[in-house]
Design an enzyme around this catalytic site. Sequence first.
Site, PDB file in Angstrom:
ATOM      1  N   HIS A 208      29.648  -3.266 -17.684  1.00 20.11           N
ATOM      2  CA  HIS A 208      28.107  -3.716 -18.156  1.00 20.11           C
ATOM      3  C   HIS A 208      28.345  -4.623 -19.644  1.00 20.11           C
ATOM      4  O   HIS A 208      27.351  -5.085 -20.159  1.00 20.11           O
ATOM      5  CB  HIS A 208      27.170  -2.857 -18.479  1.00 20.11           C
ATOM      6  CG  HIS A 208      27.365  -1.883 -19.519  1.00 20.11           C
ATOM      7  ND1 HIS A 208      28.399  -0.854 -19.542  1.00 20.11           N
ATOM      8  CD2 HIS A 208      26.960  -1.739 -20.953  1.00 20.11           C
ATOM      9  CE1 HIS A 208      28.401  -0.050 -20.685  1.00 20.11           C
ATOM     10  NE2 HIS A 208      27.753  -0.665 -21.438  1.00 20.11           N
TER      11      HIS A 208
HETATM   12  C1  UD1 Z   1      23.203  -1.868 -24.794  1.00 22.17           C
HETATM   13  C2  UD1 Z   1      24.266  -1.710 -26.080  1.00 22.17           C
HETATM   14  C3  UD1 Z   1      25.648  -1.245 -25.618  1.00 22.17           C
HETATM   15  C4  UD1 Z   1      25.500  -0.042 -24.619  1.00 22.17           C
HETATM   16  C5  UD1 Z   1      24.590  -0.179 -23.506  1.00 22.17           C
HETATM   17  C6  UD1 Z   1      24.405   1.090 -22.722  1.00 22.17           C
HETATM   18  C7  UD1 Z   1      23.896  -3.192 -28.063  1.00 22.17           C
HETATM   19  C8  UD1 Z   1      24.211  -4.481 -28.762  1.00 22.17           C
HETATM   20  N1  UD1 Z   1      24.339  -2.978 -26.673  1.00 22.17           N
HETATM   21  O1  UD1 Z   1      23.725  -3.059 -24.007  1.00 22.17           O
HETATM   22  O2  UD1 Z   1      26.478  -1.033 -26.765  1.00 22.17           O
HETATM   23  O3  UD1 Z   1      26.642   0.104 -23.991  1.00 22.17           O
HETATM   24  O4  UD1 Z   1      23.171  -0.832 -24.028  1.00 22.17           O
HETATM   25  O5  UD1 Z   1      24.020   0.868 -21.499  1.00 22.17           O
HETATM   26  O6  UD1 Z   1      22.681  -2.366 -28.419  1.00 22.17           O
HETATM   27  N2  UD1 Z   1      17.750  -4.527 -19.281  1.00 22.17           N
HETATM   28  C9  UD1 Z   1      16.640  -4.295 -18.334  1.00 22.17           C
HETATM   29  N3  UD1 Z   1      16.085  -3.062 -18.488  1.00 22.17           N
HETATM   30  C10 UD1 Z   1      16.321  -2.079 -19.325  1.00 22.17           C
HETATM   31  C11 UD1 Z   1      17.110  -2.522 -20.196  1.00 22.17           C
HETATM   32  C12 UD1 Z   1      17.918  -3.551 -20.305  1.00 22.17           C
HETATM   33  O7  UD1 Z   1      16.376  -5.051 -17.331  1.00 22.17           O
HETATM   34  O8  UD1 Z   1      15.670  -0.951 -19.183  1.00 22.17           O
HETATM   35  C13 UD1 Z   1      18.275  -5.897 -19.047  1.00 22.17           C
HETATM   36  C14 UD1 Z   1      17.621  -7.010 -19.764  1.00 22.17           C
HETATM   37  O9  UD1 Z   1      17.869  -8.222 -19.134  1.00 22.17           O
HETATM   38  C15 UD1 Z   1      18.433  -7.172 -20.969  1.00 22.17           C
HETATM   39  C16 UD1 Z   1      19.850  -6.596 -20.744  1.00 22.17           C
HETATM   40  O10 UD1 Z   1      19.783  -5.768 -19.634  1.00 22.17           O
HETATM   41  O11 UD1 Z   1      18.368  -8.379 -21.717  1.00 22.17           O
HETATM   42  C17 UD1 Z   1      20.738  -5.911 -21.716  1.00 22.17           C
HETATM   43  O12 UD1 Z   1      20.154  -4.973 -22.446  1.00 22.17           O
HETATM   44  P1  UD1 Z   1      20.438  -4.753 -23.926  1.00 22.17           P
HETATM   45  O13 UD1 Z   1      19.616  -3.446 -24.205  1.00 22.17           O
HETATM   46  O14 UD1 Z   1      20.277  -5.955 -24.641  1.00 22.17           O
HETATM   47  O15 UD1 Z   1      21.928  -4.393 -23.987  1.00 22.17           O
HETATM   48  P2  UD1 Z   1      22.752  -3.508 -22.903  1.00 22.17           P
HETATM   49  O16 UD1 Z   1      23.759  -4.431 -22.360  1.00 22.17           O
HETATM   50  O17 UD1 Z   1      21.932  -2.675 -22.321  1.00 22.17           O
HETATM   51  N1  UDP Z   2      25.352   6.714 -16.836  1.00 22.26           N
HETATM   52  C1  UDP Z   2      24.425   7.224 -16.080  1.00 22.26           C
HETATM   53  N2  UDP Z   2      23.988   6.434 -15.009  1.00 22.26           N
HETATM   54  C2  UDP Z   2      24.500   5.253 -14.801  1.00 22.26           C
HETATM   55  C3  UDP Z   2      25.470   4.814 -15.576  1.00 22.26           C
HETATM   56  C4  UDP Z   2      25.783   5.617 -16.596  1.00 22.26           C
HETATM   57  O1  UDP Z   2      23.879   8.285 -16.281  1.00 22.26           O
HETATM   58  O2  UDP Z   2      24.048   4.525 -13.852  1.00 22.26           O
HETATM   59  C5  UDP Z   2      25.892   7.557 -18.078  1.00 22.26           C
HETATM   60  C6  UDP Z   2      27.002   7.792 -18.281  1.00 22.26           C
HETATM   61  O3  UDP Z   2      27.582   9.087 -17.457  1.00 22.26           O
HETATM   62  C7  UDP Z   2      27.649   8.041 -19.630  1.00 22.26           C
HETATM   63  C8  UDP Z   2      26.411   7.170 -20.262  1.00 22.26           C
HETATM   64  O4  UDP Z   2      25.394   6.914 -19.211  1.00 22.26           O
HETATM   65  O5  UDP Z   2      27.012   9.490 -20.052  1.00 22.26           O
HETATM   66  C9  UDP Z   2      27.114   5.821 -20.532  1.00 22.26           C
HETATM   67  O6  UDP Z   2      26.293   4.826 -20.896  1.00 22.26           O
HETATM   68  P1  UDP Z   2      26.795   3.332 -20.703  1.00 22.26           P
HETATM   69  O7  UDP Z   2      27.976   3.162 -20.076  1.00 22.26           O
HETATM   70  O8  UDP Z   2      25.433   2.761 -20.510  1.00 22.26           O
HETATM   71  O9  UDP Z   2      26.972   3.005 -22.283  1.00 22.26           O
HETATM   72  P2  UDP Z   2      28.220   3.186 -23.323  1.00 22.26           P
HETATM   73  O10 UDP Z   2      28.686   4.555 -23.245  1.00 22.26           O
HETATM   74  O11 UDP Z   2      29.243   2.117 -22.814  1.00 22.26           O
HETATM   75  O12 UDP Z   2      27.515   2.698 -24.701  1.00 22.26           O
END
Ligand code: UD1
Ligand code: UDP
Length: 357
Positions: A208
Amino acid sequence: MTSSKRILTVVGARPQFIKAAPLSKVLRARHTELLVHTGQHYDNGMSNVFFDELAIPAPDVNLGIGSGTHAEQLSAMLEPLERLMLEQRPDLILVYGDTNSTLAGALAAAKLNLPIAHVEAGLRSYNRAMPEEINRVLTDHVSRWLLCPTQEAVNNLAKEGIKEGVTVTGDIMVDAVLQNVDRARITSTVRAQCGLQPNQPYLLATIHRPANTDVPAHLTQIMQAFAALEYPVVFPVHPRTRKSLAALDLYTATHVRLIDPVGYLDMLALLDGAALVVTDSGGLQKEAYLLKRPCVTVRTETEWVETVSSGWNLLSEPTVESIRHAVQHMLTHVPAVHPDFYGDGTAAQQIVAALES
Ligand code: UD1
Ligand code: UDP
């Protein structure tokens, strides 16, 4: 006997809900917590599922900010967070990790001169192109309590001149894993739902990071690498990745099972049964280590350096050749030694003790 504190906690993204689950429990035994969800993650499978499964108290406030650019998210969070902090006048603000929600909570608090506690302080990738690196460096530099998962994190802070208020507490994700893995083993049916036979070898994948999802050549090669692997690959797809996959209209081999994001118990069950993990997630790299699953991390660097130096995690370029080679290497070179880098699952108690000291 320490006096009870009023704590305003800011969460907003999936990994923060998982980290808040064990800490909130211990915190609330002696203190009052106001839980603020920024709404950065909002899909049921990215948010509610964790609150329900892990019995996290419902957020007192949800700011509902949703998706957007970094500046859009931060600016949408700052004003309501400031208003809440002014209304509530908490004794301290608690933030987790390195997301935009972390930085917004820290910045709003710092400007009001409210003390900040940062859980997962001191991690560094030393890659400023990564949005999380900016968030964690800035948050560390305005925090009063720097709650570090490892000594390595303490060393990183010392290099930046941060020595006051620093405590090694162990990693809060160890608490989360230990408290839930047995329940996951008993209750989850996700492997059967993915069409896997009991004991069938498979790989678990998550991707991601924008550096992989938002660069078409990288995502294309990653998907081609999965297609070229000889095992089934179970891939719970983050919504960011789902969008990029749809935009590129990428072919996926049938043994690559693209599924919706799963809850934490299903994730632990998938991890527990996997022969190997391929990921760019910070949390999953570490969970793979905790459950003794070899890992390939599709990134140029990692904050969780111990997983690499101990031989349990190998970094890979986002190319077919590099991923295939790394997977092959890790499947055939599983280390015999598994040092305890991340603590014994009492990080929550140690964090609360540090806040009370
Ligand atoms: C964010 C964090 C990242 C973390 C990740 C965990 C920042 C800068 N990044 O990244 O560090 O690893 O969360 O998962 O804060 N979206 C949906 N539904 C949701 C959430 C997001 O559709 O419930 C889609 C939207 O299109 C959005 C994109 O995902 O633009 C990215 O979401 P965003 O929260 O901006 O960043 P993440 O990639 O999730
Ligand atoms: N995770 C989850 N379901 C998923 C993917 C990830 O419960 O479909 C959990 C994973 O086991 C870990 C946390 O989410 O505990 C990690 O989140 P993510 O990879 O979104 O973010 P990061 O740790 O890279 O910030």
